[in-house]
Enzyme design. Sequence first.
Site, mmCIF file in Angstrom:
data_model
loop_
_atom_site.group_PDB
_atom_site.id
_atom_site.type_symbol
_atom_site.label_atom_id
_atom_site.label_comp_id
_atom_site.label_asym_id
_atom_site.label_seq_id
_atom_site.Cartn_x
_atom_site.Cartn_y
_atom_site.Cartn_z
ATOM 1 C CE LYS A 166 -3.262 2.294 3.094
ATOM 2 N NZ LYS A 166 -4.378 2.051 4.001
HETATM 3 C C1 5RP Z 1 -1.870 4.533 7.426
HETATM 4 C C2 5RP Z 1 -2.848 3.627 6.792
HETATM 5 C C3 5RP Z 1 -4.220 4.113 6.650
HETATM 6 O O1 5RP Z 1 -5.075 3.030 6.601
HETATM 7 C C4 5RP Z 1 -4.230 4.872 5.397
HETATM 8 O O2 5RP Z 1 -3.715 6.131 5.634
HETATM 9 C C5 5RP Z 1 -5.532 4.840 4.618
HETATM 10 O O3 5RP Z 1 -6.294 5.817 4.880
HETATM 11 P P1 5RP Z 1 -6.412 7.167 4.061
HETATM 12 O O4 5RP Z 1 -6.984 6.797 2.706
HETATM 13 O O5 5RP Z 1 -7.326 7.946 4.906
HETATM 14 O O6 5RP Z 1 -5.032 7.739 3.899
HETATM 15 O O7 5RP Z 1 -2.539 2.558 6.382
HETATM 16 O O8 5RP Z 1 -0.702 3.891 7.501
#
Ligand code: 5RP
Length: 294
Positions: free
Chosen positions: A206
Amino acid sequence: MPDKDEGKIARNYHLDVPQSGGGGFVVKGQDGCDWGTKNRLARMFDPKSGNTVMLAFDHGYIMGPTTGLERLDVAIPPLIPYVDVLMGTRGAFRACIPATVDKPVCLRVNYDSSVLYDDMSVGGGIACDIGNAVRMNASCLAVQTFIGATGEKNSLELLARTVDAGNDHGMPVLGVVAVGKQMERTEQFFLLATRILAENGANLVKTYYCDGFEHVTATCPVPIVIAGGKKLPEPEALTMAYRAIAEGARGVDMGRNIFQAQNPIAMCRAIAKVVHEGFTDKEALDYYNELLRT
Ligand code: 5RP
C-alpha cells in the site's frame, strides 16, 4: 553495494510487457505462494477485474477518533456491502463490526507511536500476533513501514517476522509505506519504498499516488493499492483513483476520502466503478452525482 543515486541514469521499465512469473493466478507475483495464501488473496481481489476496493478504517490506532470515524459502529457497517475488503484493527473489529460480516478482513497487526510523538516512526511493535490474527479470521495482515526514517530497521524487522509468521499459516501480508514528516512523496521515494517492501516478502503493498506512478507499479513485483491520504474534494479523489488504476494500481485501500465524503456510500460505489469496471474519473463523478440525486 548499489549506488543509491543509480536512479539518475536512464531506466527501462518495460511498461508494455506484463509481468511474467507463473501459472496465471489473478494476483500479480503470487503464483509461487501456497494454496492457503492464494485462497485468501482470491477472496480479496475480484476474479474478473483482478482489482480490489479496500476500506481503511484503522486510523484510530495512532490518530484517535478521526473525523468521520468518531463512531466506528455507525460509520463503517453501512459501507460494508460496497467494498471488497475491510482494513482495521483487532479492537475495532471486535467492538464495532458484526461478526456475521462476509468480507475478508485485512488486520492492522502493528502498533506505532501516536501522532503526539515528534517522530512517529521511532518504534512500534506487534499488536496482534499470528495466532490471534487467525482467531480473528483474518485474510491478510497489515504492517506499517518507515523507509528512510528513524524506524526503518525496526519496521522492516516487524515486516519480515510477520511475513515469516504469515508464510507458516498461509496468510498474506500487506506492507504499508508510511510517509512521515521527513519523507518526500516523490517517485524516487515510492520506487524505493515499494520495492523494498516487496523484496522483503510483502504479498501486496500500500502506498500513495505520485507523478510517475506507472514506474512505481512496473517495478514493484506485487500488487499496489493506493491510500487516499487527506480528504480531497470528491472529483479530485476520483481522478486520483482513476489515474492510479490506469497507471497499474490493482486497487485502493482508502479511508478519509470515503468516510469523510459528502456521501460515503456513493463514494464507495463510484470508486468501485473505477476499480472494477473501467470507469473514467468523469464517468465516476457523473455516477456519484447521480447517486446524490437519488
Ligand atoms: C496509514 C494507513 C491508513 O489506513 C491509510 O492512511 C488509509 O487511509 P487514508 O486513505 O485515509 O489515507 O494505512 O498507515
